[in-house]
Design an enzyme around this catalytic site. Sequence first.
Site, PDB file in Angstrom:
ATOM      1  N   TYR A 132      46.695  30.686  41.653  1.00 10.64           N
ATOM      2  CA  TYR A 132      45.970  29.642  42.389  1.00 10.64           C
ATOM      3  C   TYR A 132      46.574  28.244  42.263  1.00 10.64           C
ATOM      4  O   TYR A 132      46.132  27.312  42.909  1.00 10.64           O
ATOM      5  CB  TYR A 132      44.499  29.601  41.934  1.00 10.64           C
ATOM      6  CG  TYR A 132      43.654  30.645  42.625  1.00 10.64           C
ATOM      7  CD1 TYR A 132      43.834  32.002  42.359  1.00 10.64           C
ATOM      8  CD2 TYR A 132      42.691  30.295  43.554  1.00 10.64           C
ATOM      9  CE1 TYR A 132      43.072  32.965  43.003  1.00 10.64           C
ATOM     10  CE2 TYR A 132      41.924  31.248  44.205  1.00 10.64           C
ATOM     11  CZ  TYR A 132      42.119  32.581  43.921  1.00 10.64           C
ATOM     12  OH  TYR A 132      41.365  33.529  44.562  1.00 10.64           O
ATOM     13  N   LYS A 183      47.306  43.725  34.569  1.00 12.81           N
ATOM     14  CA  LYS A 183      48.241  44.703  35.133  1.00 12.81           C
ATOM     15  C   LYS A 183      49.502  44.605  34.289  1.00 12.81           C
ATOM     16  O   LYS A 183      50.579  44.257  34.757  1.00 12.81           O
ATOM     17  CB  LYS A 183      48.487  44.360  36.612  1.00 12.81           C
ATOM     18  CG  LYS A 183      49.339  45.346  37.372  1.00 12.81           C
ATOM     19  CD  LYS A 183      48.625  46.639  37.700  1.00 12.81           C
ATOM     20  CE  LYS A 183      49.616  47.605  38.370  1.00 12.81           C
ATOM     21  NZ  LYS A 183      49.024  48.945  38.590  1.00 12.81           N
ATOM     22  N   ASP A 216      43.798  48.141  38.740  1.00 12.77           N
ATOM     23  CA  ASP A 216      43.570  49.197  39.743  1.00 12.77           C
ATOM     24  C   ASP A 216      42.571  50.229  39.208  1.00 12.77           C
ATOM     25  O   ASP A 216      41.648  50.649  39.907  1.00 12.77           O
ATOM     26  CB  ASP A 216      44.889  49.844  40.194  1.00 12.77           C
ATOM     27  CG  ASP A 216      45.832  50.188  39.047  1.00 12.77           C
ATOM     28  OD1 ASP A 216      45.550  49.809  37.886  1.00 12.77           O
ATOM     29  OD2 ASP A 216      46.859  50.845  39.314  1.00 12.77           O
ATOM     30  N   ASP A 240      39.027  37.081  41.243  1.00 12.31           N
ATOM     31  CA  ASP A 240      38.527  36.852  42.603  1.00 12.31           C
ATOM     32  C   ASP A 240      38.230  38.182  43.281  1.00 12.31           C
ATOM     33  O   ASP A 240      37.151  38.395  43.842  1.00 12.31           O
ATOM     34  CB  ASP A 240      39.566  36.056  43.400  1.00 12.31           C
ATOM     35  CG  ASP A 240      39.117  35.847  44.834  1.00 12.31           C
ATOM     36  OD1 ASP A 240      37.962  35.442  45.035  1.00 12.31           O
ATOM     37  OD2 ASP A 240      39.928  36.113  45.754  1.00 12.31           O
ATOM     38  N   ASP A 244      34.314  40.313  43.996  1.00  8.67           N
ATOM     39  CA  ASP A 244      33.768  40.744  45.297  1.00  8.67           C
ATOM     40  C   ASP A 244      33.381  42.219  45.225  1.00  8.67           C
ATOM     41  O   ASP A 244      32.340  42.630  45.748  1.00  8.67           O
ATOM     42  CB  ASP A 244      34.787  40.530  46.430  1.00  8.67           C
ATOM     43  CG  ASP A 244      34.595  39.176  47.129  1.00  8.67           C
ATOM     44  OD1 ASP A 244      33.985  38.267  46.525  1.00  8.67           O
ATOM     45  OD2 ASP A 244      35.054  39.031  48.286  1.00  8.67           O
TER      46      ASP A 244
HETATM   47  C1  IPM Z   1      35.683  32.477  45.555  1.00 11.96           C
HETATM   48  C2  IPM Z   1      36.365  32.211  46.860  1.00 11.96           C
HETATM   49  C3  IPM Z   1      37.449  31.178  46.627  1.00 11.96           C
HETATM   50  C4  IPM Z   1      38.457  31.757  45.648  1.00 11.96           C
HETATM   51  C5  IPM Z   1      38.176  30.673  47.877  1.00 11.96           C
HETATM   52  C6  IPM Z   1      37.226  30.274  48.971  1.00 11.96           C
HETATM   53  C7  IPM Z   1      39.119  29.560  47.541  1.00 11.96           C
HETATM   54  O1  IPM Z   1      36.877  33.379  47.407  1.00 11.96           O
HETATM   55  O2  IPM Z   1      35.084  31.542  45.000  1.00 11.96           O
HETATM   56  O3  IPM Z   1      35.724  33.618  45.080  1.00 11.96           O
HETATM   57  O4  IPM Z   1      39.390  32.460  46.047  1.00 11.96           O
HETATM   58  O5  IPM Z   1      38.283  31.515  44.465  1.00 11.96           O
HETATM   59 MN    MN Z   2      36.418  35.150  46.245  1.00 11.11          MN
END
Ligand code: IPM
Ligand code: MN
Length: 339
Positions: A132, A183, A216, A240, A244
């Site tokens: 990042y 990884k 993975d 990140d 999700d």
């Molecule tokens: C999150 C989002 C952000 C990230 C983006 C929008 C920059 O996906 O907070 O998870 O990748 O960290």
């Molecule tokens: Mn995210």
Amino acid sequence: MKYRIAVVGGDGIGPEVTREALKVARSAGAVLETQEFELGAAHYEHTGEVLGDETLAELMSFDAILLGAIGPAIGSTTVPSGILERGLLLRLRFALDLYINQRPFLTLDPSVTITHKPVDMVVIRENTEGAYTGEGGLLRKGTAYEVATQGSVNTRNGVERAIRFAFDLAQTRERKLLTLVHKTNVLTYSGDLWYRTFLEVAAEYPAVTTSYNHVDAACIYLVEAPERYDVVVTDNLFGDILTDLAAAVSQGIGYAASANINPARTGPSLFEPVHGAAHDRVGTGQANPYAAIRSAAMMLAFLGETAIATKIEHALTVLPPSGATTAEIGDFYGERVAH
Ligand code: IPM
Ligand code: MN
């Protein structure tokens, strides 16, 4: 105590969910003096500004920042990809040294989730380094000999402070289990630093049981055997992606809260739901404020309002009534915390 909170509702459903989060926080007894900041895609479209130096300096004077969501509608051509991410969200994370991104996941009702398996875990995502940082660049852009590099920056200090935070957290939890996800079999340089640091710090925490998974494999385990996880520590990009997935297999993205924190408290920390702006839901009452409410609870906990935060967290252990609108969900939790 009274706190000064900078509220960045942002775009899409952001303002709607932060409104409910503040409503619940206040119903629970929090005394908050709020100031709203217009930032995000709409602000950029109107003014051409992403985050000015003066605004950043002003934000730094608050006790905490509560953020809704940032992002243009899908298909918008007025905001190039990366402008808001780098210029606003990442700028805040870096400038305020919000080096921990704490993301809790809790299944409230497994019968309505994708995998039907209960998840109860916290991901500690390193939040200021890795892929990042923006290291890299393009050479000979647009030619057949184009080169693109995008580095991952991992410092001993950055890695160690994230790992230490995760151990401290794991030690307070019932299962006291901490898993490093990386990884190391392919990313042999950064993986070496993460793994070595993890082992070194682990020696100071004999009460914590440790384990390691490649990222993975961790994806499979999250779907098939999420009970393997209690606290997970990982780098910025893996964190990140993994969060999700963790959101999807726990109660859903509408329930995923996050705390971008600076444990050294050299400035305000920032609290935001993991979800995006969901422009298609604006004004429909279909935005779930749960993640924003939980993020506000994390904010109050971090500010030291333990009793209020615990009250909200407790209220949040039940799902809102099905079919309830954004405001009704806010009212539902507001009533539950009011007494
Ligand atoms: C999150 C989002 C952000 C990230 C983006 C929008 C920059 O996906 O907070 O998870 O990748 O960290
Ligand atoms: Mn995210």
